[in-house]
Design a protein around this motif. Structure first.
Motif, PDB file in Angstrom:
ATOM      1  N   LEU A 117      10.124 -19.324 -18.978  1.00 53.43           N
ATOM      2  CA  LEU A 117      11.190 -18.325 -19.059  1.00 53.43           C
ATOM      3  C   LEU A 117      12.518 -19.034 -19.320  1.00 53.43           C
ATOM      4  O   LEU A 117      13.003 -19.784 -18.473  1.00 53.43           O
ATOM      5  CB  LEU A 117      11.312 -17.552 -17.741  1.00 53.43           C
ATOM      6  N   MET A 118      13.089 -18.790 -20.465  1.00 55.68           N
ATOM      7  CA  MET A 118      14.384 -19.360 -20.820  1.00 55.68           C
ATOM      8  C   MET A 118      15.450 -18.324 -20.469  1.00 55.68           C
ATOM      9  O   MET A 118      15.681 -17.365 -21.207  1.00 55.68           O
ATOM     10  CB  MET A 118      14.422 -19.704 -22.311  1.00 55.68           C
ATOM     11  N   VAL A 119      16.061 -18.500 -19.298  1.00 58.02           N
ATOM     12  CA  VAL A 119      17.007 -17.519 -18.761  1.00 58.02           C
ATOM     13  C   VAL A 119      18.425 -17.888 -19.196  1.00 58.02           C
ATOM     14  O   VAL A 119      18.998 -18.869 -18.719  1.00 58.02           O
ATOM     15  CB  VAL A 119      16.913 -17.448 -17.220  1.00 58.02           C
ATOM     16  N   ASN A 120      18.970 -17.086 -20.101  1.00 64.82           N
ATOM     17  CA  ASN A 120      20.323 -17.313 -20.583  1.00 64.82           C
ATOM     18  C   ASN A 120      21.319 -16.676 -19.620  1.00 64.82           C
ATOM     19  O   ASN A 120      21.171 -15.518 -19.234  1.00 64.82           O
ATOM     20  CB  ASN A 120      20.486 -16.717 -21.986  1.00 64.82           C
ATOM     21  N   LEU A 121      22.332 -17.436 -19.231  1.00 63.32           N
ATOM     22  CA  LEU A 121      23.355 -16.928 -18.312  1.00 63.32           C
ATOM     23  C   LEU A 121      24.378 -16.112 -19.099  1.00 63.32           C
ATOM     24  O   LEU A 121      25.443 -16.582 -19.456  1.00 63.32           O
ATOM     25  CB  LEU A 121      24.021 -18.089 -17.579  1.00 63.32           C
ATOM     26  N   THR A 122      24.011 -14.880 -19.342  1.00 67.76           N
ATOM     27  CA  THR A 122      24.769 -13.986 -20.202  1.00 67.76           C
ATOM     28  C   THR A 122      25.789 -13.229 -19.368  1.00 67.76           C
ATOM     29  O   THR A 122      25.498 -12.166 -18.830  1.00 67.76           O
ATOM     30  CB  THR A 122      23.821 -12.992 -20.902  1.00 67.76           C
ATOM     31  N   ASP A 123      26.989 -13.784 -19.254  1.00 67.20           N
ATOM     32  CA  ASP A 123      28.010 -13.162 -18.415  1.00 67.20           C
ATOM     33  C   ASP A 123      28.877 -12.157 -19.168  1.00 67.20           C
ATOM     34  O   ASP A 123      29.718 -11.485 -18.585  1.00 67.20           O
ATOM     35  CB  ASP A 123      28.892 -14.214 -17.746  1.00 67.20           C
ATOM     36  N   GLY A 124      28.702 -12.075 -20.491  1.00 68.87           N
ATOM     37  CA  GLY A 124      29.468 -11.119 -21.282  1.00 68.87           C
ATOM     38  C   GLY A 124      30.833 -11.626 -21.715  1.00 68.87           C
ATOM     39  O   GLY A 124      31.514 -10.978 -22.507  1.00 68.87           O
ATOM     40  N   MET A 125      31.256 -12.765 -21.191  1.00 64.37           N
ATOM     41  CA  MET A 125      32.549 -13.335 -21.583  1.00 64.37           C
ATOM     42  C   MET A 125      32.335 -14.699 -22.238  1.00 64.37           C
ATOM     43  O   MET A 125      32.462 -14.832 -23.439  1.00 64.37           O
ATOM     44  CB  MET A 125      33.453 -13.465 -20.355  1.00 64.37           C
ATOM     45  N   ARG A 126      31.996 -15.664 -21.430  1.00 59.66           N
ATOM     46  CA  ARG A 126      31.771 -17.015 -21.966  1.00 59.66           C
ATOM     47  C   ARG A 126      30.477 -17.067 -22.777  1.00 59.66           C
ATOM     48  O   ARG A 126      30.354 -17.847 -23.713  1.00 59.66           O
ATOM     49  CB  ARG A 126      31.713 -17.997 -20.792  1.00 59.66           C
ATOM     50  N   GLU A 127      29.502 -16.250 -22.386  1.00 60.50           N
ATOM     51  CA  GLU A 127      28.201 -16.200 -23.064  1.00 60.50           C
ATOM     52  C   GLU A 127      27.810 -14.746 -23.261  1.00 60.50           C
ATOM     53  O   GLU A 127      27.880 -13.946 -22.327  1.00 60.50           O
ATOM     54  CB  GLU A 127      27.148 -16.906 -22.217  1.00 60.50           C
ATOM     55  N   THR A 128      27.424 -14.404 -24.472  1.00 65.31           N
ATOM     56  CA  THR A 128      26.940 -13.058 -24.784  1.00 65.31           C
ATOM     57  C   THR A 128      25.553 -13.174 -25.394  1.00 65.31           C
ATOM     58  O   THR A 128      25.125 -14.272 -25.773  1.00 65.31           O
ATOM     59  CB  THR A 128      27.878 -12.352 -25.793  1.00 65.31           C
ATOM     60  N   LYS A 129      24.878 -12.042 -25.496  1.00 63.73           N
ATOM     61  CA  LYS A 129      23.571 -12.055 -26.170  1.00 63.73           C
ATOM     62  C   LYS A 129      23.721 -12.579 -27.587  1.00 63.73           C
ATOM     63  O   LYS A 129      22.882 -13.338 -28.071  1.00 63.73           O
ATOM     64  CB  LYS A 129      22.958 -10.645 -26.189  1.00 63.73           C
ATOM     65  N   GLU A 130      24.791 -12.200 -28.232  1.00 66.30           N
ATOM     66  CA  GLU A 130      25.014 -12.592 -29.625  1.00 66.30           C
ATOM     67  C   GLU A 130      25.188 -14.112 -29.761  1.00 66.30           C
ATOM     68  O   GLU A 130      24.625 -14.726 -30.669  1.00 66.30           O
ATOM     69  CB  GLU A 130      26.230 -11.856 -30.201  1.00 66.30           C
ATOM     70  N   THR A 131      25.976 -14.718 -28.859  1.00 68.78           N
ATOM     71  CA  THR A 131      26.178 -16.172 -28.958  1.00 68.78           C
ATOM     72  C   THR A 131      24.891 -16.921 -28.647  1.00 68.78           C
ATOM     73  O   THR A 131      24.586 -17.936 -29.286  1.00 68.78           O
ATOM     74  CB  THR A 131      27.310 -16.670 -28.030  1.00 68.78           C
ATOM     75  N   ALA A 132      24.127 -16.421 -27.684  1.00 70.59           N
ATOM     76  CA  ALA A 132      22.852 -17.060 -27.335  1.00 70.59           C
ATOM     77  C   ALA A 132      21.871 -16.962 -28.498  1.00 70.59           C
ATOM     78  O   ALA A 132      21.243 -17.956 -28.882  1.00 70.59           O
ATOM     79  CB  ALA A 132      22.268 -16.416 -26.078  1.00 70.59           C
ATOM     80  N   LYS A 133      21.736 -15.749 -29.066  1.00 67.66           N
ATOM     81  CA  LYS A 133      20.816 -15.559 -30.195  1.00 67.66           C
ATOM     82  C   LYS A 133      21.243 -16.380 -31.405  1.00 67.66           C
ATOM     83  O   LYS A 133      20.401 -16.957 -32.091  1.00 67.66           O
ATOM     84  CB  LYS A 133      20.724 -14.073 -30.569  1.00 67.66           C
ATOM     85  N   ALA A 134      22.538 -16.442 -31.653  1.00 67.90           N
ATOM     86  CA  ALA A 134      23.038 -17.209 -32.799  1.00 67.90           C
ATOM     87  C   ALA A 134      22.681 -18.683 -32.639  1.00 67.90           C
ATOM     88  O   ALA A 134      22.272 -19.338 -33.606  1.00 67.90           O
ATOM     89  CB  ALA A 134      24.551 -17.036 -32.923  1.00 67.90           C
TER      90      ALA A 134
END
Length: 197
Positions: A117-134
């Motif tokens: 499980l690759m758990v992305n710390l998606t806080d909505g500011m520093r990290e978003t789904k879009e930045t992780a996917k990109a």
């Protein structure tokens, strides 16, 4: 006289750098060796050996979300598969440096009883789904990631640093908890230990 001082300072700095490099190499070897021992923070004594008198720590459940915003719980896998949980973010250089190891492990162990499980710390500011996917797309990784949109996983495991990797056996026991960048050998050795337990 000034030239002599400058030369002495330069020699002293070179010596310090050399000693620092020796120390770093030595400690890296020690930590890599320790990383191959199956242990958890609850059971590990100083030096990494396991204290047999304490039970293994049970993994705490958390909820994250897949690409389509469906809930994914750690408990969905307990009793069915061993689980490797990696907490990461695309702004984290050590996370990015270890990502190829996880990409390769997903291919190597895809038919085994282990879920990565690759758990992305998606806080909505520093990290978003879009930045992780990109980041995943840019690097050409072929992996599914899950998003910690509510910070449930981060709060459950009191994350104060990433990357962090948990190795959880099929019974839900944390066999090893690794904070910091993981090496390829430590990752694979601990997956093998889970599979051969």
């Amino acid at each position: 006289m000034k030239k002599l001082k400058v030369i002495l300072i330069v020699l002293l700095m070179v010596l310090l750098i050399f000693l620092g490099k020796l120390g770093y190499d030595y400690l890296t070897g020690v930590y890599e060796e320790e990383g191959t021992k199956v242990s958890s923070g609850n059971n590990a004594s100083i030096g990494g050996s396991i204290k047999e008198d304490k039970p293994l720590e049970k993994a705490k459940d958390f909820t994250v979300y897949d690409e389509d915003n469906n809930e994914v719980k750690l408990s969905d896998f307990i009793g069915k598969k061993n689980v490797v949980v990696n907490f990461w973010a695309s702004w984290c250089p050590p996370c990015k440096a270890e990502m190829p190891y996880f990409d390769e492990a997903m291919k190597t162990y895809k038919d085994e009883d282990v879920e990565i499980l690759m758990v992305n710390l998606t806080d909505g500011m520093r990290e978003t789904k879009e930045t992780a996917k990109a980041f995943i797309e840019e690097e050409g990784y072929d992996m599914d990631i899950v998003y910690d949109l509510d910070s449930d996983a981060a709060m459950t495991y009191y994350l104060n640093a990433v990357p962090r990797t948990l190795f959880i056996d099929i019974d839900g026991n944390v066999q090893y908890d690794h904070t910091g960048m993981i090496t390829n050998s430590v990752l694979n050795n601990n997956i093998e230990k889970l599979l051969n337990k």
